[in-house]
Scaffold this active site. Sequence first.
Site, mmCIF file in Angstrom:
data_model
loop_
_atom_site.group_PDB
_atom_site.id
_atom_site.type_symbol
_atom_site.label_atom_id
_atom_site.label_comp_id
_atom_site.label_asym_id
_atom_site.label_seq_id
_atom_site.Cartn_x
_atom_site.Cartn_y
_atom_site.Cartn_z
ATOM 1 N N GLU A 99 1.002 -0.556 -5.125
ATOM 2 C CA GLU A 99 0.019 0.493 -5.330
ATOM 3 C C GLU A 99 0.818 1.795 -5.384
ATOM 4 O O GLU A 99 1.107 2.409 -4.362
ATOM 5 C CB GLU A 99 -1.011 0.524 -4.201
ATOM 6 C CG GLU A 99 -2.194 1.437 -4.497
ATOM 7 C CD GLU A 99 -2.376 2.557 -3.491
ATOM 8 O OE1 GLU A 99 -3.080 3.523 -3.818
ATOM 9 O OE2 GLU A 99 -1.807 2.505 -2.392
ATOM 10 N N ASP A 149 0.820 -1.206 0.000
ATOM 11 C CA ASP A 149 0.000 0.000 0.000
ATOM 12 C C ASP A 149 0.860 1.264 0.000
ATOM 13 O O ASP A 149 1.928 1.310 0.622
ATOM 14 C CB ASP A 149 -0.895 -0.016 1.252
ATOM 15 C CG ASP A 149 -1.834 1.164 1.316
ATOM 16 O OD1 ASP A 149 -2.660 1.291 0.403
ATOM 17 O OD2 ASP A 149 -1.744 1.955 2.267
#
Length: 632
Positions: free
Chosen positions: A367, A314
């Site tokens: 990401e 993330d």
Amino acid sequence: MADVTVYSQFSEFDINLFKAGKHYRLYEKLGSHPMELNGIKGTYFAVWAPSARSVSVVGNFNDWNDREHLLHVRWDASGIWEGFIPEIGHGEIYKYKIHSNNHGVVTEKADPFARYCEQPPKTASVIWNADYDWKDATWMDTRAKKNSLDTPFSVYEVHLGSWKRNADNSFFSYEQLAKDLVEYVDEMGFTHVEFMPIMEYPYDPSWGYQLTGYYAPTSRFGDPAGFKLLVDKLHQAGIGVILDWVPSHFPEDAHGLGFFDGSHLYEHPDRKKGYHPDWKSLIFNYGRNEVRAFLISNAIFWLDHYHVDALRVDAVASMIYLDYSREDGEWDPNMYGNNEYLEALSFIREFNEAVYGRFPDVQTIAEESTAFTGVSKPVQYGGLGFGMKWMMGWMHDTLEYFKKEPIYRKHHQNDLTFSMTYAFTENFMLPFSHDEVVYGKQSLVYRMPGDEWQQFANLRLMFGYMFTHPGTNLIFQGGEFGQTSEWNFQQSLDWHLTQYDIHAGVQELIKDLNKTYKNQPALYEKQFSPDGFQWIDYGDHENSVLTYIRRGHDTKNDLFVVCNFTPAPREKYKVGIPKDSGKIKEILNSDDKKYGGSGMKSKLTQLIEKPWNGREQSVELTIPPLSIVIFQ
């Protein structure tokens, strides 16, 4: 004061690795470990707290008295406190009470390496050592092929707390999910499930992205054995498991990692590098060896103990740029005078090398929302070493295009075609993720223009376009049946909608798109190679039509795809086809009645010996309204 037996599971080699930041299995040493010593059952504890004056283990077993069970500091300046406490074991709750050398600060912390935690809002760690009998040997033996970059990779993104709930709105357990979720994902045909963070977190509205228990699956849904069962059942059904992993930041909760031993132990001491202004959270000190070892050990832990098949990392952009979400004066340039966070980049490369070096049959997925180059290139070639990268630009451009009224789309076709100018610069995954259906953005289907029929036709067309665009795919829960409300993490998806034909039709389309993706080598064999894609015509702005070819290793498997982005059918539409294409057949039409479409047929003529689109022969066909049609 109770006796704490002097005992250590660390060798001198372990300590040297730890200090160098190269110990990638710290979970075998640090934390709480039930065991037997000299015939006495108990638990060995070890915690890193170099600024501590004393560290004690507190819990119900000593009435939370910090003068009872004091750990022993190691002599080697490692900052590790350890010891064996007899007669406490599996299931006992505990914390570390730390008296710091730093101005007498006292902290009471959960164990950073705890395998299990109390259910929030409670915050204690739990001693845990339950064995599990895995039954996924077939998957584990063959996952190298199923996880490779030239095989189908279709991901269903799931938030376990809101995918489905009980009638009283209580959470499904891991065991319930191991039945219902596994059956559903198998029926829908997805190859992988991605779980939003399941590591323990204190605050539900964070969706799990603010972690306090990096080594513990959240107790909201059950115990660690329950989560292992869920992974095991997915594997037995031939479905891979991806975990969201958050090495970018952590919350300031009193029991968490922040100011752990009265010093900035895990977070960077400089707030310009150690505090995240967007999320009001702390940022790891990527230049500190022991912190790097903590994080990389954590990644290895989930792959090792929970048989996880991929980690989606993330907020990579927030890690690699010193000026991320900061104004002038709120950040300092690196030694070269630019905005790259060199220690974070070094950490990411080391993480990927460690993961792939030990588990070559898994994937790491970034990401990463910027144009940083080489995210999915190997470290030895100057890249960051990820297997894949989310294609955020494609996602934003596509959603921006589809929200436009069809009459205006002819002026914006570049929003769709632009992605092909950079589609093969990385190994891209195409995501329609949870972030796109919250905070007033509306659901995917309600972002579409027109009446209800047109909205759902647009949604089906968009999903078909995604599955035939080069790259792998990800759909967030609810999108696959056209949920009309925004995602709400506090309740179940609106499953009742699937009783209506128009929603069930979207579900059927996703099933068939997954089936087509898996059965058509042209859609996956070269999904990251420019050899796997060729435009037929991207310039028909007036009709808002795109035509293109997808290729695999064998030309007989080639597909050609026709997309009509307006509600006007296109009759006798001519498409240039390569010579010797042979017999052509329709294999999917998003306007089929079973999907909720109008049922208009493509009315394909066989090859005509007339050149078109720069090719030696052509076909004429009818393109249904707001549709994608795939031909072989």
